[in-house]
Design a protein around this motif. Structure first.
Motif, PDB file in Angstrom:
ATOM      1  N   MET A 111       0.839  -1.179   0.000  1.00 34.78           N
ATOM      2  CA  MET A 111       0.000   0.000   0.000  1.00 34.78           C
ATOM      3  C   MET A 111       0.880   1.237   0.000  1.00 34.78           C
ATOM      4  O   MET A 111       1.907   1.269   0.628  1.00 34.78           O
ATOM      5  N   THR A 123      -3.153   4.354  -5.947  1.00 35.39           N
ATOM      6  CA  THR A 123      -3.178   3.184  -6.816  1.00 35.39           C
ATOM      7  C   THR A 123      -2.141   3.361  -7.919  1.00 35.39           C
ATOM      8  O   THR A 123      -1.858   4.484  -8.331  1.00 35.39           O
ATOM      9  N   TRP A 145       2.325   6.345  -8.784  1.00 32.34           N
ATOM     10  CA  TRP A 145       1.233   6.185  -7.814  1.00 32.34           C
ATOM     11  C   TRP A 145       0.332   7.407  -7.953  1.00 32.34           C
ATOM     12  O   TRP A 145       0.810   8.531  -8.030  1.00 32.34           O
ATOM     13  N   ARG A 164       7.026   5.709  -8.591  1.00 26.52           N
ATOM     14  CA  ARG A 164       7.063   4.365  -8.013  1.00 26.52           C
ATOM     15  C   ARG A 164       8.512   3.972  -7.759  1.00 26.52           C
ATOM     16  O   ARG A 164       9.416   4.354  -8.488  1.00 26.52           O
ATOM     17  N   GLU A 178       8.704  -1.537  -3.504  1.00 24.60           N
ATOM     18  CA  GLU A 178       7.520  -2.329  -3.822  1.00 24.60           C
ATOM     19  C   GLU A 178       7.763  -3.829  -3.668  1.00 24.60           C
ATOM     20  O   GLU A 178       6.826  -4.583  -3.464  1.00 24.60           O
ATOM     21  N   MET A 193       6.367  -4.920  -0.437  1.00 29.24           N
ATOM     22  CA  MET A 193       4.933  -4.720  -0.215  1.00 29.24           C
ATOM     23  C   MET A 193       4.192  -6.045  -0.321  1.00 29.24           C
ATOM     24  O   MET A 193       4.558  -6.910  -1.102  1.00 29.24           O
ATOM     25  N   VAL A 194       3.136  -6.174   0.465  1.00 26.51           N
ATOM     26  CA  VAL A 194       2.297  -7.368   0.440  1.00 26.51           C
ATOM     27  C   VAL A 194       1.037  -7.038  -0.344  1.00 26.51           C
ATOM     28  O   VAL A 194       0.463  -5.969  -0.190  1.00 26.51           O
ATOM     29  N   THR A 195       0.616  -7.962  -1.186  1.00 28.80           N
ATOM     30  CA  THR A 195      -0.593  -7.755  -1.974  1.00 28.80           C
ATOM     31  C   THR A 195      -1.638  -8.801  -1.610  1.00 28.80           C
ATOM     32  O   THR A 195      -1.301  -9.893  -1.160  1.00 28.80           O
ATOM     33  N   THR A 196      -2.894  -8.458  -1.793  1.00 20.11           N
ATOM     34  CA  THR A 196      -3.969  -9.419  -1.566  1.00 20.11           C
ATOM     35  C   THR A 196      -4.375 -10.103  -2.869  1.00 20.11           C
ATOM     36  O   THR A 196      -5.246 -10.958  -2.871  1.00 20.11           O
ATOM     37  N   GLU A 197      -3.719  -9.731  -3.954  1.00 18.69           N
ATOM     38  CA  GLU A 197      -4.021 -10.311  -5.242  1.00 18.69           C
ATOM     39  C   GLU A 197      -3.822 -11.823  -5.199  1.00 18.69           C
ATOM     40  O   GLU A 197      -2.792 -12.317  -4.737  1.00 18.69           O
ATOM     41  N   GLN A 251      -5.350 -13.917  -3.317  1.00 18.33           N
ATOM     42  CA  GLN A 251      -5.629 -14.493  -2.008  1.00 18.33           C
ATOM     43  C   GLN A 251      -7.117 -14.713  -1.772  1.00 18.33           C
ATOM     44  O   GLN A 251      -7.502 -15.212  -0.740  1.00 18.33           O
TER      45      GLN A 251
END
Length: 106
Positions: A1, A12, A18, A28, A33, A36-40, A42
């Protein structure tokens, strides 16, 4: 994020920069990055079968009169859906008919 340094909004990624909802842009940083953790990917579409679980085993219960069937026991959960200085909202589910309702403090 990534959050906007100017207004604090969630940003975003768009075309290599960004962008926040207010139009501010930030370059960026590919090294940053990487951590960074993504929820994509999941998301889980697996359905949990609760049909064999006793109502008493599904969360805490309390005395609450169901507005639909009049039964006096309901499961409940509390969620903070408004600002932090407001009280939590209580959500109830009747253990008899599964009717759902909520209770707010005013």
């Amino acid at each position: 994020m990534e959050f906007c340094d100017d207004c604090g909004s969630l940003m975003t990624p768009q075309d290599g920069v960004w962008v926040c909802p207010n139009g501010h842009e930030k370059a960026r940083d590919s090294e940053k990055e990487k951590s960074m953790v993504t929820t994509e990917g999941q998301e889980s579409s697996e359905v949990v079968d609760m049909s064999d679980v006793d109502n008493a085993d599904i969360g805490p219960t309390t005395k609450a009169i169901c507005p639909k069937c009049g039964h006096d026991v309901a499961r409940y959960e509390m969620k903070q859906i408004r600002s932090a200085d407001e009280s939590e909202t209580r959500f109830f589910t009747c253990v008899e008919c599964d009717h759902k309702w909520r209770e707010d403090d005013h």
